[in-house]
Design an enzyme around this catalytic site. Structure first.
Site, PDB file in Angstrom:
ATOM      1  N   GLU A   2      57.133  14.502  27.450  1.00  0.00           N
ATOM      2  CA  GLU A   2      56.594  15.333  26.372  1.00  0.00           C
ATOM      3  C   GLU A   2      55.747  14.532  25.388  1.00  0.00           C
ATOM      4  OE1 GLU A   2      58.057  18.283  22.834  1.00  0.00           O
ATOM      5  OE2 GLU A   2      59.566  17.404  24.141  1.00  0.00           O
ATOM      6  N   ASP A   3      56.185  13.294  25.073  1.00  0.00           N
ATOM      7  CA  ASP A   3      55.544  12.541  23.985  1.00  0.00           C
ATOM      8  C   ASP A   3      54.571  11.453  24.438  1.00  0.00           C
ATOM      9  OD1 ASP A   3      57.003  14.110  22.337  1.00  0.00           O
ATOM     10  OD2 ASP A   3      58.547  12.640  21.886  1.00  0.00           O
TER      11      ASP A   3
END
Length: 755
Positions: free
Chosen positions: A93-94
């Site tokens: 996600e990051d």
């Protein structure tokens, strides 16, 4: 500067290495197969991916995945696959890495779990309306692929709650509300009692800090008293168990501040009136593992010879464990000091399952070397199947979905038998109609009644544990809208709504045609905004319901509707329109109050800063009737679809829904009032009736406190009176003073303010 930076980097490295070493130590002391190399590889990969990033608290970002992995390992008892997935849970996600990268390096199983976690994390904090409920669907879907996805997500949420201090207040309410609404019930359903309790307590601490501190303080002050009671109570039990040669330990369990507060709210009692703050737990190691149930009953027989047991409060979770795997024998005993004390008897295995849930089951399976699980989730998989069925029939309103699932999450179970003697686990409070839908949709939709224990009963009959139920059907029977009022299971609600929706589609189509023709005649165009405006004008909350009402001719269109659309209707400027939102009175007449437009949130509005409500601006905000906040209440604001602000109590059920579905629209509210306005508030009273009692009560309120009594409603039966008094007060502080002063009235046994 460079020297300072280097020193910071060295400190960070030390902090990270210490945290990871602690994780490895916890893992190595568990009974899992040792895969240290794989965990170290996942740690190094995540560390590299998150390098240079910090959390709001200022610590290196990698500390969060390590903490989540630590919780998964130490507190939930998961193994290497879960620990690696927890370390990697934010990477996709990051950072620029993909699920394919994870699969190539760590294999398909870890990649699948990380993918499941990635899918559900983005939307839980999403911006669009109902994002949380939609993502909750995804979360439940991924659960059915691998239970570890949801277990790690709960660990992630627990760490976020432990570090919530660094977030602004509006974010705290949103995250705490969402935790109470979704994650605590999920943890409970999965048997994670300790985690559930901590999530509830942390949510309570951030939403109601004053109440939390007050209860924590009272628990500290009464600790010594409880210690003495515990020591006196356990001494004769120890003596008896020692004689029996049992390997055991006796622990005390103190009710959590959140559960004490909940009981105070639900039962309208004070802290001092809650008698079951202390409970005792007897945890033993059985001599023979297969005989542990018998040993529980042997201990029960021994202690019931010492203390008298409460006949109605024996709970046998041994023969029929709860659906989340919980097993124990609960008995309530009368102590020598005249207090009832609940005693929970369980084996070491049962205790571990109670604390760690399904994840602990595998530990007691012979020859099971890794963390793979099989038949232990049989009960859970039934629940997941129910959810699958609901998901197969998509609902237009995601929040309805969240509510129906929530019904199942919170429910405690009863055991019901089919005519052939099969046992079914159902939520407490369910009806014969719920049971019919549990067996089959056809049975439910054509159900005309049931036989419970061979006696004829209606569809709405509530079932009890041990009932044998036979469903009676008729082909001419059709689903009725009234059915939704007496079913409680998610499956029954979902199926009834689906059938009713099918029936209403036709009416909706007719309604659309009627509206189209009406608007064309008045040279206007049919748009969603027009339909919404007319629905609001006719006080129908949903667009589709308005169209159905048109189709069924329960709503008729007229010239007033055209005036409303063209803005000729001045209803909103009237005093009655204004009072719809403002539940207070000023010292002046209402007509003299300045008319102010409702505050509209500008585009670049700082939602992190609190809004201060004063006498000057109070009627710029909406006060819906659901919870009736008054100054001094823990409150929050919600920015509605018109960019106006509604004020709710933080504990309001509507606010709970808003926090978990529209978290980005929540703002913090502070009161800046100076006792100039009066607000409606209600006090509930009960006690022993006598002549002059009501006069004393009204004297204290009116004469001493100079408070205006609006209405009094008292009923008396058999010498006991109950009632309520509606007052006009300035704020919550006034209410507290009145309640405290009323405590001096003799024969007044219970006084509480309706929150």
């Amino acid at each position: 500067m460079d020297e300072e930076q280097t020193r910071q980097e060295v400190e960070d490295e030390q902090l990270i290495n210490d945290a990871f070493q602690k994780l490895l130590d916890s893992y190595l002391s568990s009974r899992h197969r040792k895969k240290v190399d794989l965990i170290t590889k996942a740690f190094n990969f995540a560390r590299q991916a998150h390098r240079g990033v910090r959390r709001l608290s200022g610590e290196p970002y990698i500390m969060h995945p390590i903490a989540v992995a630590q919780i998964a390992c130490e507190e939930v008892g998961l193994g290497s696959t879960s620990i690696c997935s927890a370390l990697l849970h934010d990477v996709v996600e990051d950072t620029d890495y993909t699920v394919e990268d994870i699969e190539n390096i760590f294999g398909p199983k870890i990649a699948q779990i990380v993918d499941g976690l990635t899918k559900i994390s983005g939307g839980i904090f999403g911006e669009q309306a109902s994002a949380q409920a939609e993502n909750f669907k995804k979360l439940l879907l991924t659960m059915s692929d691998d239970i570890r996805v949801i277990l790690i997500k709960i660990c992630d949420r627990l760490h976020n709650m432990r570090t919530l201090e660094s977030q602004p207040a509006n974010k705290q309410y949103k995250i705490a509300g969402e935790t109470l609404y979704i994650y605590a019930p999920l943890a409970n359903r999965l048997g994670l009692y300790k985690v559930k309790s901590e999530l509830e307590n942390l949510s309570f601490r951030f939403e109601h800090p004053d109440e939390y501190n007050s209860i924590t303080q009272k628990l500290k002050l009464t600790q010594q008293q409880r210690e003495q009671l515990f020591e006196q109570f356990k001494a004769p039990i120890k003596e008896a168990l020692d004689k029996m040669g049992i390997d055991y330990e006796i622990k005390q369990r103190v009710k959590t501040p959140y559960s004490i507060w909940s009981k105070m709210q639900n039962k309208h009692v004070t802290f001092e009136e809650i008698y079951d703050i202390l409970a005792v737990r007897i945890i033993f190691t059985p001599k023979v593992r297969d005989e542990e149930v018998n040993e529980c009953f042997n201990i029960y027989v021994a202690i019931s010879k010492i203390y008298k047991s409460h006949p109605d409060r024996l709970r046998d979770w041994l023969s029929h464990p709860k659906a989340n795997g919980y097993q124990a024998l609960h008995v309530t005993l009368m102590s020598k000091s005249g207090q009832w004390i609940e005693v929970q008897i369980r084996s070491d295995r049962m205790d571990e399952v109670a604390e760690q849930g399904f994840a602990a089951h595998w530990k007691y399976k012979d020859g099971l070397e890794d963390e793979e699980y099989t038949e232990d989730e049989a009960e859970l998989n039934d629940w997941l199947r129910t959810i699958k069925e609901i998901l197969d029939d998509p609902q237009p309103d995601a929040m309805d979905f969240l509510d129906t699932i929530k019904l199942n999450l919170f429910a405690s179970e009863i055991f019901v038998f089919t005519p052939k003697g099969e046992i079914k686990t159902m939520p407490a409070g369910c009806t014969a109609l719920d049971f019919a839908f549990t067996i089959h949709t056809f049975l439910g939709s054509h159900c005309i009644g049931a036989k419970v224990n061979h006696k004829l009963v209606p569809l709405s009959h509530k079932l009890n544990s041990g009932d044998q139920v036979e469903i009676l059907t008729s082909k001419s029977q059709h689903v009725s809208p009234a059915w939704i009022n007496f079913v409680s299971t998610a499956k029954a609600k979902a199926k009834i709504q689906a059938i009713l929706r099918r029936d209403s589609r036709e009416s909706q189509k007719v309604g659309e045609d009627i509206l189209q023709e009406f608007l064309q005649k008045n040279e206007m165009e049919m748009t969603p905004a027009v339909i919404d405006q007319l629905a609001e004008f006719h006080e129908i909350p949903k667009r589709n319901d308005f169209l159905v009402a048109l189709g069924e001719k329960t709503v008729l269109l007229s010239e007033k509707d055209i005036d409303e659309l063209k803005g000729n209707n001045k209803k909103s400027d009237t005093i009655s329109g204004w009072r719809k939102y403002v539940p207070f009175m000023g010292n002046k007449k209402k007509e003299d109050m300045p008319k102010q437009d409702l505050f509209v949130v500008p585009e670049k509005f700082n939602r992190k800063k609190p809004i201060y409500i004063s006498e000057d601006n109070i009627n710029q905000y909406k006060f819906p009737r659901c919870c009736h906040p008054i100054p001094g209440d823990d409150a929050l604001g919600y920015i509605d679809n018109k960019n106006q602000i509604e004020i709710h109590k933080r504990a309001c059920p509507v606010a709970a829904k808003l926090k978990s579905s529209y978290g980005n629209r929540i703002v913090d509210i502070k009161w800046d009032m100076h006792k100039k306005l009066y607000f409606d508030a209600t006090i509930r009273l009960s006690g022993i009736d006598r002549i002059g009692l009501l006069n004393e009560v009204t004297q204290i309120i009116s004469a001493q406190m100079n408070v205006n009594i609006h209405t009094v409603n008292i009923t008396c039966e058999g010498g006991i009176f109950e009632g309520s008094i509606e007052l006009h007060v300035h704020d919550r502080e006034d209410m507290k003073t009145i309640v405290d002063n009323l405590k001096s009235v003799a024969d007044l046994k219970e006084i509480s303010q309706i929150i």
